[in-house]
Design a protein around this motif. Structure first.
Motif, mmCIF file in Angstrom:
data_model
loop_
_atom_site.group_PDB
_atom_site.id
_atom_site.type_symbol
_atom_site.label_atom_id
_atom_site.label_comp_id
_atom_site.label_asym_id
_atom_site.label_seq_id
_atom_site.Cartn_x
_atom_site.Cartn_y
_atom_site.Cartn_z
ATOM 1 N N ASN A 84 65.802 53.405 24.772
ATOM 2 C CA ASN A 84 67.145 52.723 25.490
ATOM 3 C C ASN A 84 68.189 52.538 24.485
ATOM 4 O O ASN A 84 69.329 52.937 24.928
ATOM 5 C CB ASN A 84 66.479 51.161 25.991
ATOM 6 N N ASP A 85 68.105 52.071 23.209
ATOM 7 C CA ASP A 85 68.844 52.004 22.273
ATOM 8 C C ASP A 85 68.357 52.319 20.939
ATOM 9 O O ASP A 85 67.233 52.684 20.639
ATOM 10 C CB ASP A 85 69.646 50.548 22.290
ATOM 11 N N ALA A 86 69.040 52.227 19.958
ATOM 12 C CA ALA A 86 68.793 52.223 18.735
ATOM 13 C C ALA A 86 67.562 51.469 18.159
ATOM 14 O O ALA A 86 66.724 52.186 17.321
ATOM 15 C CB ALA A 86 70.002 52.112 17.554
ATOM 16 N N ALA A 87 67.438 50.220 18.367
ATOM 17 C CA ALA A 87 66.331 49.556 18.052
ATOM 18 C C ALA A 87 65.110 49.978 18.519
ATOM 19 O O ALA A 87 64.083 50.150 18.070
ATOM 20 C CB ALA A 87 66.553 47.978 18.522
ATOM 21 N N ASP A 88 65.092 50.498 19.843
ATOM 22 C CA ASP A 88 63.886 51.003 20.559
ATOM 23 C C ASP A 88 63.533 52.284 19.897
ATOM 24 O O ASP A 88 62.387 52.533 19.722
ATOM 25 C CB ASP A 88 64.419 51.467 22.024
ATOM 26 N N ALA A 89 64.433 53.177 19.716
ATOM 27 C CA ALA A 89 64.154 54.462 18.962
ATOM 28 C C ALA A 89 63.596 54.196 17.775
ATOM 29 O O ALA A 89 62.537 54.997 16.940
ATOM 30 C CB ALA A 89 65.380 55.244 18.760
ATOM 31 N N THR A 112 72.212 62.404 15.300
ATOM 32 C CA THR A 112 71.532 61.072 15.892
ATOM 33 C C THR A 112 70.902 60.198 15.177
ATOM 34 O O THR A 112 70.907 58.972 15.581
ATOM 35 C CB THR A 112 70.578 61.848 17.036
ATOM 36 N N THR A 113 70.036 60.540 14.154
ATOM 37 C CA THR A 113 69.458 59.850 13.372
ATOM 38 C C THR A 113 70.183 58.903 12.344
ATOM 39 O O THR A 113 70.081 57.927 11.880
ATOM 40 C CB THR A 113 68.193 60.498 12.392
ATOM 41 N N GLU A 114 71.354 59.631 12.153
ATOM 42 C CA GLU A 114 72.435 58.846 11.393
ATOM 43 C C GLU A 114 72.919 57.646 12.250
ATOM 44 O O GLU A 114 73.238 56.515 11.885
ATOM 45 C CB GLU A 114 73.760 59.779 11.059
ATOM 46 N N GLU A 115 73.099 58.109 13.621
ATOM 47 C CA GLU A 115 73.559 57.161 14.614
ATOM 48 C C GLU A 115 72.869 55.866 14.547
ATOM 49 O O GLU A 115 73.102 54.817 14.823
ATOM 50 C CB GLU A 115 73.798 57.760 15.903
ATOM 51 N N ILE A 116 71.508 56.251 14.439
ATOM 52 C CA ILE A 116 70.693 54.904 14.653
ATOM 53 C C ILE A 116 69.973 54.157 13.270
ATOM 54 O O ILE A 116 69.273 53.420 13.035
ATOM 55 C CB ILE A 116 69.219 55.355 15.631
ATOM 56 N N ASP A 117 70.458 54.872 12.391
ATOM 57 C CA ASP A 117 70.040 54.495 10.977
ATOM 58 C C ASP A 117 68.692 54.803 10.810
ATOM 59 O O ASP A 117 67.888 53.608 10.023
ATOM 60 C CB ASP A 117 70.773 52.941 10.606
ATOM 61 N N LEU A 118 68.128 55.549 11.180
ATOM 62 C CA LEU A 118 66.568 55.886 11.103
ATOM 63 C C LEU A 118 66.025 55.812 9.540
ATOM 64 O O LEU A 118 65.099 55.064 9.261
ATOM 65 C CB LEU A 118 66.351 57.199 11.580
ATOM 66 N N PHE A 297 53.463 66.372 18.105
ATOM 67 C CA PHE A 297 55.007 66.332 18.355
ATOM 68 C C PHE A 297 55.479 65.271 19.305
ATOM 69 O O PHE A 297 54.549 65.151 20.328
ATOM 70 C CB PHE A 297 55.323 67.645 19.168
ATOM 71 N N HIS A 298 56.548 64.547 18.981
ATOM 72 C CA HIS A 298 57.066 63.344 19.783
ATOM 73 C C HIS A 298 58.514 63.778 19.781
ATOM 74 O O HIS A 298 59.176 63.951 18.940
ATOM 75 C CB HIS A 298 57.108 62.330 19.037
ATOM 76 N N LEU A 299 58.841 63.963 20.985
ATOM 77 C CA LEU A 299 60.389 63.882 21.359
ATOM 78 C C LEU A 299 60.996 62.795 21.786
ATOM 79 O O LEU A 299 60.318 62.067 22.678
ATOM 80 C CB LEU A 299 60.462 65.000 22.442
ATOM 81 N N VAL A 300 61.833 62.015 20.803
ATOM 82 C CA VAL A 300 62.484 60.869 21.336
ATOM 83 C C VAL A 300 63.848 61.044 21.949
ATOM 84 O O VAL A 300 64.670 61.509 21.230
ATOM 85 C CB VAL A 300 62.626 59.866 19.886
ATOM 86 N N LEU A 301 63.877 60.680 23.015
ATOM 87 C CA LEU A 301 65.208 61.019 23.767
ATOM 88 C C LEU A 301 66.051 59.738 23.568
ATOM 89 O O LEU A 301 65.687 58.949 24.322
ATOM 90 C CB LEU A 301 65.054 61.506 25.280
ATOM 91 N N LEU A 302 67.248 59.927 23.201
ATOM 92 C CA LEU A 302 67.756 58.382 23.121
ATOM 93 C C LEU A 302 69.052 58.412 23.971
ATOM 94 O O LEU A 302 69.856 59.257 24.140
ATOM 95 C CB LEU A 302 68.713 58.487 21.564
ATOM 96 N N ASP A 303 68.943 57.270 24.540
ATOM 97 C CA ASP A 303 70.150 56.876 25.559
ATOM 98 C C ASP A 303 71.181 56.003 24.723
ATOM 99 O O ASP A 303 72.390 56.691 24.408
ATOM 100 C CB ASP A 303 69.518 55.835 26.557
#
Length: 741
Positions: A84-89, A112-118, A297-303
């Motif tokens: 749902n969001d960065a925290a969830d991902a 996208t991983t920059e966006e969520i600060d992974l 393999f895990h595909l994380v689709l980010l909203d």
């Protein structure tokens, strides 16, 4: 407010001094490469149309396609998680790392991983995280944020990177050349990949029908990140899904050309994971895994705000973005400052406003949103045809309407002739209401001009309105263009084949009346029956400040003023290209329907109209040709207005000048840097001049230094006047028959 503007000017000045040269060199290189590459691609526009249609369809059917991807990826043996969001991902990926006791995680480049600060979240889990893209690796070592969507370290020079690596890694022999730096990074990161427990990538595209991940890169690191570790995690925004594998084709053709100017990038990797690992020569020649079932393999689709953007009619187009950076590379301001000024928490360049407002919130876009001047040069460069200036205008409008009210705002609101709420920045309100100021300036000229230019007035304007004292102010004419036409004692032709209204734009009517008079003389010499009625200003001034409601009011007034003439069969000749761009572009949103279509269809840029007359057999003899204009020079250095180029009208001016015997050299910069009010604002004055210097240098070469300088737009003329010792003029003044005005 003055202090805030001063701080912003300081910040821009610092970045131009420290990063500007590298950003300019690399962004211009990408932009030039894009022009050359797309010129070699047959059916370029058809590819853009198809790409646009695919993205429109994909975003429209997004919920359906997410479920389709889930089914295909799971059928392939992988797992899909919709965050749902960065925290969830971040929680999901951290749990994967914890459950697999991952000590080392390698990553390929992923905004996208920059966006969520992974990275920070994996490091908090105790993982050693390594960026394997060279540019991202440089930034990781330097502890800096990306400054460009595609080339994250675009602001760093080779020398700076060599110093960074030598200080951090202390190699036996100092690193110096690009080859030495690249070989060092490859060997160093190869060791990190070999020991990695988890590989994290992004995805340029995800195909719903096959579960295929498409990775478009310039290095081989992404393939290694996918193939070597036992666990591969791809983190992608939901907007990356396209319906079918076949839909990849136009994007593969467009993305590298649009981004780095390459016909095709070095690596286009298509995986339908989990994949069988190919043999990797670490300890033996055997595959690390010989069965997809041995791998995860895990595909994380980010909203993270994307589904809300999908429901927002104004921000929805942002989701069509393929993050190629063409908008940034073609942006004159970005070419000077890069993404550390023209960018938010994650994204940079023109499209960044939409992304930042959508995924991080409105305030993340506020600081840099004004750097989009609406010049529109990005519009034609976007491979999916996103109206990026409009997105920036909408976000600016929302910021204006969310501003806090001041104690005296009720008074300001009551005295201003606009449709904006209290709390609007005074500088924006001033420039947005230039129509009222121009009327007052002309009515009281020359006193108004004298008053405005006294030192106390300039100081007051700088402190209160943020108008830089170094910029020359426009000089208002006492007799407006409309009044001059009305007071003429010239008989009108009664049997003319063509009838035209010359649109009295704000500057032509109040400041540069000479070009309006020259236009009338030119058209009448070519047999056109001309009228110059009172018509409202186009709304360009308020629109550029994000005052959409006010601009919409202007649009309706213009439509009402011109409607009788359109119904009578008149054409509308427009001198100022930014106003014509309004009639043909933004008025579709502001007026809509038949009122927009009738005005757009019958409006012409002045040289476009002259060209049409000559092509239809009108005798050009009355116009002044190159030979007759020896007094001002028949060798021309011509700068076309940015929006004129976007409308693809530049060729009409050069064609007419060529036909009349002028020798024309044209500039090829994207914008002059003035951009209406932008160059007047104290926080942007030096940036405006830095952009303008690229144009000035083109007109000071051995081939151009002695040429007569002409330019089509008001802003271009003002900027060139400030940059050059020669006074520029509008090209219509060059060809118009002599007259006693």
């Amino acid at each position: 407010m003055a202090s805030k503007r001063s701080q912003k000017a300081d910040r821009i000045r610092h970045v131009m001094a420290t990063e500007g040269d590298s950003v300019e060199r690399n962004a211009l290189g990408f932009n030039d490469g894009r022009y050359e590459s797309v010129a070699r691609l047959e059916d370029y526009d058809a590819y853009k149309d198809r790409a646009r249609a695919i993205k429109e369809d994909a975003i429209e059917r997004l919920p359906e396609l997410i479920e389709a991807v889930r089914e295909t990826v799971e059928a392939n043996g992988g797992t899909v998680y919709v965050a749902n969001d960065a925290a969830d991902a971040n929680r999901y990926v951290r749990e994967l790392a914890r459950e697999r006791a991952a000590e080392t995680v390698v990553k390929s480049k992923s905004m996208t991983t920059e966006e969520i600060d992974l990275n920070e979240h994996l490091e908090a889990e105790g993982c050693a995280v390594w960026e394997t893209d060279l540019g991202e690796f440089v930034l990781q070592v330097a502890d800096e944020a990306p400054s460009h969507l595609v080339a994250p370290a675009i602001h760093q020079s080779r020398e700076e990177i060599a110093t960074l690596f030598n200080e951090r890694f202390e190699p036996e022999e100092p690193l110096e050349t690009a080859q030495e730096l690249t070989e060092f990074a490859r060997e160093y990161l190869g060791e990190r990949i070999e020991e990695a427990d988890m590989g994290v990538t992004g995805a340029n595209f995800v195909t719903a029908d096959t579960g295929t991940i498409a990775l478009v890169t310039s290095e081989g690191n992404a393939r290694k990140t996918v193939a070597v570790p036992d666990t591969h995690v791809a983190v992608a925004g939901v907007e990356k899904i396209i319906p079918t594998f076949e839909d990849l084709q136009p994007f593969v053709e467009l993305i590298a050309r649009s981004g780095t100017g390459q016909d095709i990038t070095s690596y286009v990797s298509l995986f339908s994971p989990p994949v069988s690992t190919p043999p990797v020569d670490f300890d033996d020649d055997e595959p690390i895994a010989d069965d997809p079932n041995d791998r995860e393999f895990h595909l994380v689709l980010l909203d993270n705000g994307r589904m809300a953007m999908r429901d927002d009619d104004q921000l929805r187009e942002t989701l069509y973005c393929i993050r190629c950076s063409a908008c940034a590379n073609s942006c004159a301001n970005f070419q000077s400052v890069g993404g550390h000024v023209f960018g938010g928490e994650t994204y940079s360049g023109g499209i960044a406003t939409g992304w930042e407002a959508g995924v991080h919130g409105q305030e993340s876009a506020d600081e840099f949103n004004d750097l989009c001047t609406g010049c529109s040069r990005c519009v034609n460069q976007c491979p999916v045809k996103i109206d990026i200036p409009w997105i920036n205008t909408v976000v600016r409008n929302r910021r204006n309407r969310g501003a806090d009210e001041g104690q005296l705002d009720f008074l300001v609101e009551g005295l201003t002739p606009d449709e904006e709420p209290a709390g609007l920045d005074l500088q924006k309100r001033f420039f947005g209401n230039f129509a009222t100021l121009a009327k007052l300036g002309s009515a009281t000229a020359p006193v108004s001009n004298w008053m405005a230019n006294t030192p106390p007035s300039r100081l007051l304007m700088e402190r209160v309105l943020g108008i830089d004292r170094r910029r020359e102010l426009p000089t208002f004419e006492r007799e407006t263009f409309v009044e001059w036409f009305r007071n003429r004692d010239v008989p009108r032709p009664v049997d003319a084949e063509y009838h035209a209204v010359v649109y009295p734009d704000l500057y032509t009517n109040h400041v540069r009346t000479d070009r309006g008079k020259a236009t009338v003389r030119t058209l009448e010499a070519l047999g056109v029956a001309v009228e110059v009625p009172e018509v409202a200003s186009s709304g360009r001034a308020p629109l550029s400040q994000g005052m959409i409601a006010t601009a919409e009011g202007h649009a309706h007034e213009v439509s009402a003023d011109l409607e009788p003439y359109l119904e009578a069969g008149y054409d509308v000749v427009v001198i100022e290209p930014s106003d014509l761009a309004m009639f043909r572009g933004e008025y579709e949103r502001l007026l809509g329907g038949s009122r927009y279509e009738s005005l757009a269809d019958r409006s012409y840029e002045v040289f476009e109209y002259v060209y049409g007359l000559l092509e239809n057999g009108t005798d050009p003899t009355p116009l002044r040709g190159g030979d007759a204009a020896r007094g001002v020079g028949s060798d021309i250095a011509y700068h076309s207005h940015c929006q004129q180029r976007t409308l693809e009208l530049e060729a009409y001016t050069t064609a007419v000048l060529d036909q009349l015997g002028y020798d024309v050299v044209t500039s090829d910069v994207e914008c002059c840097g003035m951009a209406g009010s932008f160059g007047y604002k104290i926080e942007y004055y030096e940036l405006s001049m830095d952009v303008g210097d690229r144009l000035g240098e083109q007109f000071e070469t051995s081939d151009t230094a002695d040429r007569t300088v002409v330019a089509s737009g008001t802003s271009c003329l003002e900027q060139l006047d400030a940059l050059l010792s020669r006074q520029p003029q509008h090209p219509i003044s060059l060809v118009a028959p002599n007259g006693s005005d």
